[in-house]
Motif scaffolding. Structure first.
Motif, PDB file in Angstrom:
ATOM      1  N   SER A 158       0.667  -1.042   0.063  1.00  0.00           N
ATOM      2  CA  SER A 158      -0.069  -0.093  -0.130  1.00  0.00           C
ATOM      3  C   SER A 158       0.987   1.270   0.051  1.00  0.00           C
ATOM      4  O   SER A 158       0.365   2.195  -0.178  1.00  0.00           O
ATOM      5  CB  SER A 158      -1.101   0.120   1.223  1.00  0.00           C
ATOM      6  OG  SER A 158      -0.148  -0.061   2.460  1.00  0.00           O
ATOM      7  N   VAL A 159       2.156   1.149   0.095  1.00  0.00           N
ATOM      8  CA  VAL A 159       2.904   2.382   0.017  1.00  0.00           C
ATOM      9  C   VAL A 159       3.954   2.049  -1.289  1.00  0.00           C
ATOM     10  O   VAL A 159       4.344   1.202  -1.743  1.00  0.00           O
ATOM     11  CB  VAL A 159       3.874   2.480   1.446  1.00  0.00           C
ATOM     12  CG1 VAL A 159       2.919   2.669   2.421  1.00  0.00           C
ATOM     13  CG2 VAL A 159       4.686   1.146   1.648  1.00  0.00           C
ATOM     14  N   SER A 160       4.592   3.170  -1.503  1.00  0.00           N
ATOM     15  CA  SER A 160       5.503   3.159  -2.593  1.00  0.00           C
ATOM     16  C   SER A 160       6.871   4.111  -2.493  1.00  0.00           C
ATOM     17  O   SER A 160       6.672   4.725  -1.325  1.00  0.00           O
ATOM     18  CB  SER A 160       4.908   3.901  -4.131  1.00  0.00           C
ATOM     19  OG  SER A 160       4.475   4.986  -3.847  1.00  0.00           O
ATOM     20  N   ALA A 161       7.767   3.714  -3.238  1.00  0.00           N
ATOM     21  CA  ALA A 161       8.993   4.553  -2.819  1.00  0.00           C
ATOM     22  C   ALA A 161       8.815   5.990  -2.962  1.00  0.00           C
ATOM     23  O   ALA A 161       8.079   6.568  -3.817  1.00  0.00           O
ATOM     24  CB  ALA A 161      10.235   4.236  -4.064  1.00  0.00           C
ATOM     25  N   GLY A 162       9.284   7.080  -2.101  1.00  0.00           N
ATOM     26  CA  GLY A 162       9.134   8.317  -2.068  1.00  0.00           C
ATOM     27  C   GLY A 162       8.260   8.716  -0.986  1.00  0.00           C
ATOM     28  O   GLY A 162       8.294   9.858  -0.718  1.00  0.00           O
ATOM     29  N   SER A 163       7.413   7.887  -0.573  1.00  0.00           N
ATOM     30  CA  SER A 163       6.494   8.151   0.659  1.00  0.00           C
ATOM     31  C   SER A 163       6.965   8.336   1.697  1.00  0.00           C
ATOM     32  O   SER A 163       8.209   7.858   2.172  1.00  0.00           O
ATOM     33  CB  SER A 163       5.435   7.091   0.722  1.00  0.00           C
ATOM     34  OG  SER A 163       4.532   6.731  -0.301  1.00  0.00           O
ATOM     35  N   THR A 164       6.689   9.483   2.665  1.00  0.00           N
ATOM     36  CA  THR A 164       7.011   9.648   4.113  1.00  0.00           C
ATOM     37  C   THR A 164       6.077   9.109   5.039  1.00  0.00           C
ATOM     38  O   THR A 164       4.843   9.267   4.954  1.00  0.00           O
ATOM     39  CB  THR A 164       7.192  11.334   4.204  1.00  0.00           C
ATOM     40  OG1 THR A 164       8.014  11.999   3.300  1.00  0.00           O
ATOM     41  CG2 THR A 164       7.629  11.562   5.658  1.00  0.00           C
ATOM     42  N   VAL A 165       6.728   8.142   5.767  1.00  0.00           N
ATOM     43  CA  VAL A 165       5.548   7.282   6.605  1.00  0.00           C
ATOM     44  C   VAL A 165       6.130   7.479   8.165  1.00  0.00           C
ATOM     45  O   VAL A 165       7.436   7.923   8.421  1.00  0.00           O
ATOM     46  CB  VAL A 165       5.855   5.811   6.263  1.00  0.00           C
ATOM     47  CG1 VAL A 165       5.207   5.701   4.824  1.00  0.00           C
ATOM     48  CG2 VAL A 165       7.443   5.469   6.066  1.00  0.00           C
ATOM     49  N   MET A 166       5.247   7.246   8.881  1.00  0.00           N
ATOM     50  CA  MET A 166       5.571   6.908  10.263  1.00  0.00           C
ATOM     51  C   MET A 166       5.430   5.424  10.849  1.00  0.00           C
ATOM     52  O   MET A 166       4.477   4.870  10.128  1.00  0.00           O
ATOM     53  CB  MET A 166       4.348   7.865  11.213  1.00  0.00           C
ATOM     54  CG  MET A 166       4.597   7.803  12.549  1.00  0.00           C
ATOM     55  SD  MET A 166       3.293   8.641  13.663  1.00  0.00           S
ATOM     56  CE  MET A 166       3.593  10.220  13.064  1.00  0.00           C
ATOM     57  N   TYR A 167       6.214   4.949  11.591  1.00  0.00           N
ATOM     58  CA  TYR A 167       6.208   3.486  11.885  1.00  0.00           C
ATOM     59  C   TYR A 167       6.490   3.477  13.190  1.00  0.00           C
ATOM     60  O   TYR A 167       6.946   4.239  14.061  1.00  0.00           O
ATOM     61  CB  TYR A 167       7.493   2.807  11.015  1.00  0.00           C
ATOM     62  CG  TYR A 167       8.741   3.571  11.117  1.00  0.00           C
ATOM     63  CD1 TYR A 167       9.484   3.039  12.310  1.00  0.00           C
ATOM     64  CD2 TYR A 167       9.259   4.493  10.428  1.00  0.00           C
ATOM     65  CE1 TYR A 167      10.996   3.812  12.409  1.00  0.00           C
ATOM     66  CE2 TYR A 167      10.522   5.012  10.468  1.00  0.00           C
ATOM     67  CZ  TYR A 167      11.444   4.676  11.593  1.00  0.00           C
ATOM     68  OH  TYR A 167      12.822   5.210  11.877  1.00  0.00           O
ATOM     69  N   SER A 168       6.246   2.102  13.817  1.00  0.00           N
ATOM     70  CA  SER A 168       6.513   1.572  14.983  1.00  0.00           C
ATOM     71  C   SER A 168       7.699   1.787  15.516  1.00  0.00           C
ATOM     72  O   SER A 168       8.911   1.516  14.748  1.00  0.00           O
ATOM     73  CB  SER A 168       5.867   0.131  15.220  1.00  0.00           C
ATOM     74  OG  SER A 168       4.607   0.111  15.015  1.00  0.00           O
ATOM     75  N   LYS A 169       7.882   2.458  16.709  1.00  0.00           N
ATOM     76  CA  LYS A 169       9.340   2.913  17.089  1.00  0.00           C
ATOM     77  C   LYS A 169      10.204   1.958  17.381  1.00  0.00           C
ATOM     78  O   LYS A 169      11.407   1.877  17.068  1.00  0.00           O
ATOM     79  CB  LYS A 169       9.293   3.573  18.247  1.00  0.00           C
ATOM     80  CG  LYS A 169      10.594   4.349  19.002  1.00  0.00           C
ATOM     81  CD  LYS A 169      10.317   5.498  20.166  1.00  0.00           C
ATOM     82  CE  LYS A 169       9.498   6.611  19.721  1.00  0.00           C
ATOM     83  NZ  LYS A 169       9.503   7.575  20.517  1.00  0.00           N
ATOM     84  N   TYR A 170       9.872   0.556  17.716  1.00  0.00           N
ATOM     85  CA  TYR A 170      10.869  -0.525  17.987  1.00  0.00           C
ATOM     86  C   TYR A 170      10.689  -1.556  17.119  1.00  0.00           C
ATOM     87  O   TYR A 170      11.162  -2.621  17.410  1.00  0.00           O
ATOM     88  CB  TYR A 170      10.382  -0.918  19.478  1.00  0.00           C
ATOM     89  CG  TYR A 170      10.554   0.119  20.600  1.00  0.00           C
ATOM     90  CD1 TYR A 170      11.994   0.684  20.920  1.00  0.00           C
ATOM     91  CD2 TYR A 170       9.788   0.700  21.000  1.00  0.00           C
ATOM     92  CE1 TYR A 170      12.141   1.561  21.745  1.00  0.00           C
ATOM     93  CE2 TYR A 170       9.941   1.877  21.794  1.00  0.00           C
ATOM     94  CZ  TYR A 170      11.213   2.267  22.402  1.00  0.00           C
ATOM     95  OH  TYR A 170      11.192   3.103  23.350  1.00  0.00           O
ATOM     96  N   ALA A 171      10.170  -1.380  15.957  1.00  0.00           N
ATOM     97  CA  ALA A 171       9.997  -2.383  14.939  1.00  0.00           C
ATOM     98  C   ALA A 171      11.155  -2.209  13.833  1.00  0.00           C
ATOM     99  O   ALA A 171      11.924  -1.341  13.799  1.00  0.00           O
ATOM    100  CB  ALA A 171       8.781  -2.130  14.146  1.00  0.00           C
ATOM    101  N   GLY A 172      11.512  -3.539  13.184  1.00  0.00           N
ATOM    102  CA  GLY A 172      12.261  -3.761  12.028  1.00  0.00           C
ATOM    103  C   GLY A 172      13.771  -3.867  12.509  1.00  0.00           C
ATOM    104  O   GLY A 172      14.103  -4.053  13.848  1.00  0.00           O
ATOM    105  N   SER A 173      14.605  -4.016  11.661  1.00  0.00           N
ATOM    106  CA  SER A 173      16.124  -4.161  11.740  1.00  0.00           C
ATOM    107  C   SER A 173      16.852  -2.941  11.255  1.00  0.00           C
ATOM    108  O   SER A 173      16.550  -2.426  10.180  1.00  0.00           O
ATOM    109  CB  SER A 173      16.703  -5.310  10.850  1.00  0.00           C
ATOM    110  OG  SER A 173      15.802  -6.416  11.467  1.00  0.00           O
ATOM    111  N   GLU A 174      17.600  -2.295  11.912  1.00  0.00           N
ATOM    112  CA  GLU A 174      18.201  -0.833  11.572  1.00  0.00           C
ATOM    113  C   GLU A 174      19.783  -1.169  10.876  1.00  0.00           C
ATOM    114  O   GLU A 174      20.384  -2.152  11.223  1.00  0.00           O
ATOM    115  CB  GLU A 174      18.538  -0.101  13.140  1.00  0.00           C
ATOM    116  CG  GLU A 174      17.308   0.095  13.614  1.00  0.00           C
ATOM    117  CD  GLU A 174      17.451   0.798  15.002  1.00  0.00           C
ATOM    118  OE1 GLU A 174      18.664   0.571  15.406  1.00  0.00           O
ATOM    119  OE2 GLU A 174      16.382   1.583  15.661  1.00  0.00           O
ATOM    120  N   PHE A 175      19.990  -0.268   9.870  1.00  0.00           N
ATOM    121  CA  PHE A 175      20.964  -0.251   9.447  1.00  0.00           C
ATOM    122  C   PHE A 175      21.790   0.954   9.250  1.00  0.00           C
ATOM    123  O   PHE A 175      21.135   2.124   9.290  1.00  0.00           O
ATOM    124  CB  PHE A 175      21.009  -0.757   7.959  1.00  0.00           C
ATOM    125  CG  PHE A 175      20.284  -2.271   7.891  1.00  0.00           C
ATOM    126  CD1 PHE A 175      21.176  -3.538   7.659  1.00  0.00           C
ATOM    127  CD2 PHE A 175      18.835  -2.282   7.942  1.00  0.00           C
ATOM    128  CE1 PHE A 175      20.467  -4.460   7.836  1.00  0.00           C
ATOM    129  CE2 PHE A 175      18.226  -3.467   7.802  1.00  0.00           C
ATOM    130  CZ  PHE A 175      19.192  -4.590   7.904  1.00  0.00           C
TER     131      PHE A 175
END
Length: 254
Positions: A216-233
């Motif tokens: 539902s999102v595409s490259a270039g979108s500015t998004v807000m996400y869950s603070k402690y989700a995902g893997s950081e790089f």
């Protein structure tokens, strides 16, 4: 040669360097699990159980993953810091990436047969708690499901990572370095941002019919996400990136 520093949630920064074949040398993960027909090494200390890699007997020279699983040869741990300081074994964290050396035959979804989309030889990054670590032919490997692979590394720079399935790659917005009153903040006092710009998106999750639905999102979108989700790089230019599932996105900003 440009370098890329990566870290999972709870991991320290690591580095990508040199040839594409060695671009995942400094990714980190913990060891897990066991497999049938092998002998696990295990240690307990004050109630904490530590599992080492399962050692496959020398009479077995190949390991063929089943279904949607893949076998990844883990890259070696860094023995030195970027400044050249030798690290003791206890200070060397384990990789979170490596090279795919074998793949399963795929899985059946409904009436459709779906092949594993990752090719042998691909350099990949995987979830830090995923899979079962095995020692085969004196090398450390990880056998894990295709869905546990975060993305494919096509260059030495994380900004070019290709996320898989329902994951998205986001460039994290820079943290504020001043308070509203103008006071400078130290690095430790800066609030961790949870807003960023989508750099790349995966092909989407699989339906019961074996087809993928676009995200539902595409490259270039500015998004807000869950603070402690995902893997950081950390990218070659020092920018921060994060890879997370689209379900961890909370809103699109405009």
């Amino acid at each position: 040669m440009a370098t890329v520093h990566l870290s999972g949630a709870g991991f320290g920064a690591a580095a990508f360097a040199g040839r594409r074949s060695s671009s995942v040398d400094a990714l980190r993960l913990p060891s897990t699990g066991s497999v049938v027909g092998a002998r696990p090494a295990r240690q307990a200390f004050r109630g904490l159980v530590v599992r080492a890699a399962t050692v496959v007997a020398p009479k077995y020279t190949t390991l063929k993953p089943l279904a949607d699983r893949v076998l990844v040869k883990i890259k070696s741990s860094e023995e030195k810091t970027t400044g050249g300081i030798l690290l003791p074994t206890t200070a060397q964290s384990k990789p979170q990436g490596g090279e795919v050396v074998a793949v399963g035959e795929g899985r059946t979804i409904g009436d459709s047969k779906v092949d594993v989309s990752i090719q042998v030889g691909a350099q990949v990054v995987y979830s830090k708690y995923a899979g079962t670590e095995v020692e085969l032919n004196d090398s450390n490997h990880l056998i894990l499901k295709e869905d546990d692979i975060i993305g494919i590394l096509e260059t030495d720079d994380v900004k070019d990572m290709k996320p898989l399935n329902d994951r998205v790659l986001i460039k994290v917005a820079e943290a504020e370095d001043k308070t509203p009153g103008g006071l400078l903040l130290t690095e430790t006092a800066k609030e961790k941002p949870s807003i960023g710009t989508v750099v790349a998106v995966g092909p989407g999750p699989l339906h019961d019919e074996g087809q993928r639905s676009p995200l539902s999102v595409s490259a270039g979108s500015t998004v807000m996400y869950s603070k402690y989700a995902g893997s950081e790089f950390k990218g070659a230019d020092g920018s921060n990136y994060i890879v997370l599932r689209v379900s961890d996105l909370m809103a699109i900003l405009s």
